[in-house]
Design an enzyme around this catalytic site. Structure first.
Site, PDB file in Angstrom:
ATOM      1  N   ASP A 123      -9.603   3.413   5.699  1.00 47.23           N
ATOM      2  CA  ASP A 123      -8.502   3.341   6.661  1.00 47.23           C
ATOM      3  C   ASP A 123      -8.974   3.980   7.964  1.00 47.23           C
ATOM      4  OD1 ASP A 123      -6.213   3.758   8.175  1.00 47.23           O
ATOM      5  OD2 ASP A 123      -4.961   4.269   6.464  1.00 47.23           O
ATOM      6  N   GLU A 134      -8.016   4.542  11.681  1.00 48.30           N
ATOM      7  CA  GLU A 134      -6.952   4.506  12.687  1.00 48.30           C
ATOM      8  C   GLU A 134      -6.833   5.881  13.323  1.00 48.30           C
ATOM      9  OE1 GLU A 134      -2.820   4.545  11.154  1.00 48.30           O
ATOM     10  OE2 GLU A 134      -3.730   4.326   9.170  1.00 48.30           O
ATOM     11  N   ASP A 141       0.863  -1.185   0.000  1.00 44.86           N
ATOM     12  CA  ASP A 141       0.000   0.000   0.000  1.00 44.86           C
ATOM     13  C   ASP A 141       0.892   1.225   0.000  1.00 44.86           C
ATOM     14  OD1 ASP A 141      -0.153   1.016   3.151  1.00 44.86           O
ATOM     15  OD2 ASP A 141       0.048  -1.157   2.979  1.00 44.86           O
TER      16      ASP A 141
END
Length: 249
Positions: free
Chosen positions: A135, A137, A50
């Site tokens: 994503d 986080e 990634d």
């Protein structure tokens, strides 16, 4: 029985040796020379990377020659930011024959619907590409002060729903152990989990199976690297799933 001077010296020397070895091992792990998770990840056949603009200009044909099967590329962040390298990486990775997908870095500071619109406006719906990724986080000031679960899910739920409605496949959720415990335990069963665990093999907190494992954030590949970031994130796909199950149709 009191220690003799000789015995005391031996203990001090032994402690010093252990401390030095610990420092050396820490340095080797930090620089990516030694990565304990590599030997565990080696058992999986399908691996990928990634990337974002931090990785600089990528030589995608060279990457494809190094047993890289898939790549998720940063596309968007929040409700308005677009990664400056997304368009180039997206097109070049596909032309190199790498199965390609895009990811969105979720903000805790804007509505999920607005964030979904940002990704949809940026990432074309292309049959044969990988499912979109959210994503999830902690970042910045939120690292030590996580937002309440209800607030985060009020953003995440419409974001996932709108992306799935547009791309026709359940989005993958990339997450860290901290974020998983805070927001995902026993929830979102239809969304594949991409789990970050760079120190040891992944153990999802609620015992759920992972689909993708990010096992390293300090690997090196020919063709990837910049002044800002010399390393690349490495991932493997679980043996229990196939890339085909994550494809936009």
């Amino acid at each position: 029985m009191p220690l003799t001077p000789t015995r005391r010296r031996k203990i001090l020397i032994g402690s010093a040796v252990v401390a030095v070895l610990a420092l050396v091992m820490t340095a080797l792990v930090y620089t990516g020379v030694v990565m304990p998770t590599r030997m565990f990840a080696a058992k999986y056949d399908v691996r990928g990377i990634d990337v974002s603009h931090h990785n600089g200009t990528i030589d995608w044909p060279r990457v494809a020659e190094q047993d890289v099967d898939f790549a998720w590329i940063k596309a968007t962040e929040g409700s308005s930011h677009v990664d400056s390298r997304f368009a180039a990486n997206w097109g070049q990775a596909q032309r190199a024959g790498i199965t390609t997908g895009a990811y969105h870095f979720m903000s805790f500071e804007s509505p999920g619907a607005d964030q979904a619109h940002n990704m949809i406006a940026t990432v074309p719906r292309v049959v044969g590409t990988l499912a979109p990724v959210v994503d999830l986080e902690p970042y910045g000031s939120f690292m030590g002060d996580l937002p309440p679960a209800a607030e985060v899910r009020a953003i995440l739920d419409p974001l996932l729903a709108k992306l799935e409605a547009h791309y026709g496949v359940a989005p993958v959720i990339y997450t860290t152990p901290t974020a998983y415990r805070a927001y995902l335990v026993d929830l979102y069963p239809d969304n594949p989990i991409w789990f970050r665990s760079v120190a040891w093999p992944p153990r999802v907190p609620d015992g759920r199976d992972w689909t993708v494992w990010q096992y390293s954030n300090r690997d090196r590949l020919d063709g990837v690297g910049s002044e800002d970031e010399a390393y690349v994130d490495m991932n493997v796909l679980s043996d229990d799933v196939s890339l085909d199950s994550l494809i936009v149709r």
